[in-house]
Design a protein around this motif. Sequence first.
Motif, PDB file in Angstrom:
ATOM      1  N   MET A   1     -13.106 -25.837  62.051  1.00  0.00           N
ATOM      2  CA  MET A   1     -12.269 -26.278  60.961  1.00  0.00           C
ATOM      3  C   MET A   1     -10.815 -26.198  61.414  1.00  0.00           C
ATOM      4  O   MET A   1     -10.124 -25.231  61.203  1.00  0.00           O
ATOM      5  CB  MET A   1     -12.575 -25.382  59.759  1.00  0.00           C
ATOM      6  N   THR A   2     -10.343 -27.165  62.120  1.00  0.00           N
ATOM      7  CA  THR A   2      -8.971 -27.207  62.583  1.00  0.00           C
ATOM      8  C   THR A   2      -8.115 -27.984  61.591  1.00  0.00           C
ATOM      9  O   THR A   2      -8.466 -29.078  61.198  1.00  0.00           O
ATOM     10  CB  THR A   2      -8.865 -27.871  63.961  1.00  0.00           C
ATOM     11  N   TYR A   3      -7.036 -27.387  61.190  1.00  0.00           N
ATOM     12  CA  TYR A   3      -6.084 -28.041  60.309  1.00  0.00           C
ATOM     13  C   TYR A   3      -4.945 -28.556  61.183  1.00  0.00           C
ATOM     14  O   TYR A   3      -5.004 -28.483  62.395  1.00  0.00           O
ATOM     15  CB  TYR A   3      -5.596 -27.059  59.236  1.00  0.00           C
ATOM     16  N   GLN A   4      -3.919 -29.055  60.590  1.00  0.00           N
ATOM     17  CA  GLN A   4      -2.796 -29.584  61.350  1.00  0.00           C
ATOM     18  C   GLN A   4      -2.075 -28.453  62.088  1.00  0.00           C
ATOM     19  O   GLN A   4      -1.423 -27.627  61.467  1.00  0.00           O
ATOM     20  CB  GLN A   4      -1.824 -30.301  60.419  1.00  0.00           C
ATOM     21  N   CYS A   5      -2.222 -28.429  63.375  1.00  0.00           N
ATOM     22  CA  CYS A   5      -1.528 -27.452  64.210  1.00  0.00           C
ATOM     23  C   CYS A   5      -1.068 -28.164  65.465  1.00  0.00           C
ATOM     24  O   CYS A   5      -1.873 -28.735  66.207  1.00  0.00           O
ATOM     25  CB  CYS A   5      -2.431 -26.281  64.579  1.00  0.00           C
ATOM     26  N   SER A   6       0.218 -28.118  65.696  1.00  0.00           N
ATOM     27  CA  SER A   6       0.792 -28.794  66.852  1.00  0.00           C
ATOM     28  C   SER A   6       0.944 -27.869  68.058  1.00  0.00           C
ATOM     29  O   SER A   6       1.592 -28.225  69.026  1.00  0.00           O
ATOM     30  CB  SER A   6       2.156 -29.375  66.470  1.00  0.00           C
ATOM     31  N   HIS A   7       0.315 -26.678  68.006  1.00  0.00           N
ATOM     32  CA  HIS A   7       0.508 -25.689  69.064  1.00  0.00           C
ATOM     33  C   HIS A   7      -0.764 -25.357  69.837  1.00  0.00           C
ATOM     34  O   HIS A   7      -0.773 -24.416  70.622  1.00  0.00           O
ATOM     35  CB  HIS A   7       1.093 -24.410  68.452  1.00  0.00           C
ATOM     36  N   VAL A   8      -1.834 -26.124  69.623  1.00  0.00           N
ATOM     37  CA  VAL A   8      -3.086 -25.811  70.308  1.00  0.00           C
ATOM     38  C   VAL A   8      -2.959 -25.875  71.828  1.00  0.00           C
ATOM     39  O   VAL A   8      -3.725 -25.231  72.540  1.00  0.00           O
ATOM     40  CB  VAL A   8      -4.254 -26.693  69.803  1.00  0.00           C
ATOM     41  N   SER A   9      -1.981 -26.592  72.331  1.00  0.00           N
ATOM     42  CA  SER A   9      -1.785 -26.667  73.786  1.00  0.00           C
ATOM     43  C   SER A   9      -1.318 -25.337  74.371  1.00  0.00           C
ATOM     44  O   SER A   9      -1.358 -25.146  75.588  1.00  0.00           O
ATOM     45  CB  SER A   9      -0.785 -27.771  74.144  1.00  0.00           C
ATOM     46  N   THR A  10      -0.882 -24.393  73.536  1.00  0.00           N
ATOM     47  CA  THR A  10      -0.431 -23.083  74.025  1.00  0.00           C
ATOM     48  C   THR A  10      -1.589 -22.102  74.194  1.00  0.00           C
ATOM     49  O   THR A  10      -1.403 -21.022  74.741  1.00  0.00           O
ATOM     50  CB  THR A  10       0.613 -22.454  73.079  1.00  0.00           C
ATOM     51  N   ILE A  11      -2.794 -22.466  73.725  1.00  0.00           N
ATOM     52  CA  ILE A  11      -3.947 -21.568  73.808  1.00  0.00           C
ATOM     53  C   ILE A  11      -4.377 -21.418  75.254  1.00  0.00           C
ATOM     54  O   ILE A  11      -4.589 -22.403  75.960  1.00  0.00           O
ATOM     55  CB  ILE A  11      -5.121 -22.092  72.956  1.00  0.00           C
TER      56      ILE A  11
END
Length: 101
Positions: A1-11
């Motif tokens: 359940m992913t919502y709007q997050c523009s930071h997933v590239s930092t994981i």
Amino acid sequence: MTYQCSHVSTIRSVHPSAKGCEECLAIGQEWFHLRLCRECGHVGCCDQSIGKHATSHFHKTRHPIIEGYDPPEGWGWCYVDETMIDLPNQTKQVGPIPRYY
């Protein structure tokens, strides 16, 4: 359940920095739950804990995403976008982790 997050590239896949909240262990303080920074591996305590060290780590570093880590709970949180996110994998505990509450 992913919502709007523009930071997933930092994981990142990280190695936990401690067997409990780093700051609480250093000062002998208790914690409630642990959170793991998915950018650098810092282990801090949740906002229900006295120290709120995971949130403090975010304010110091701006590393946006944490994982529920006590035990690995399978969810992530983005501080910046204030939303839950799916994590690509769960981080294995470096254990055993001492229990405090």
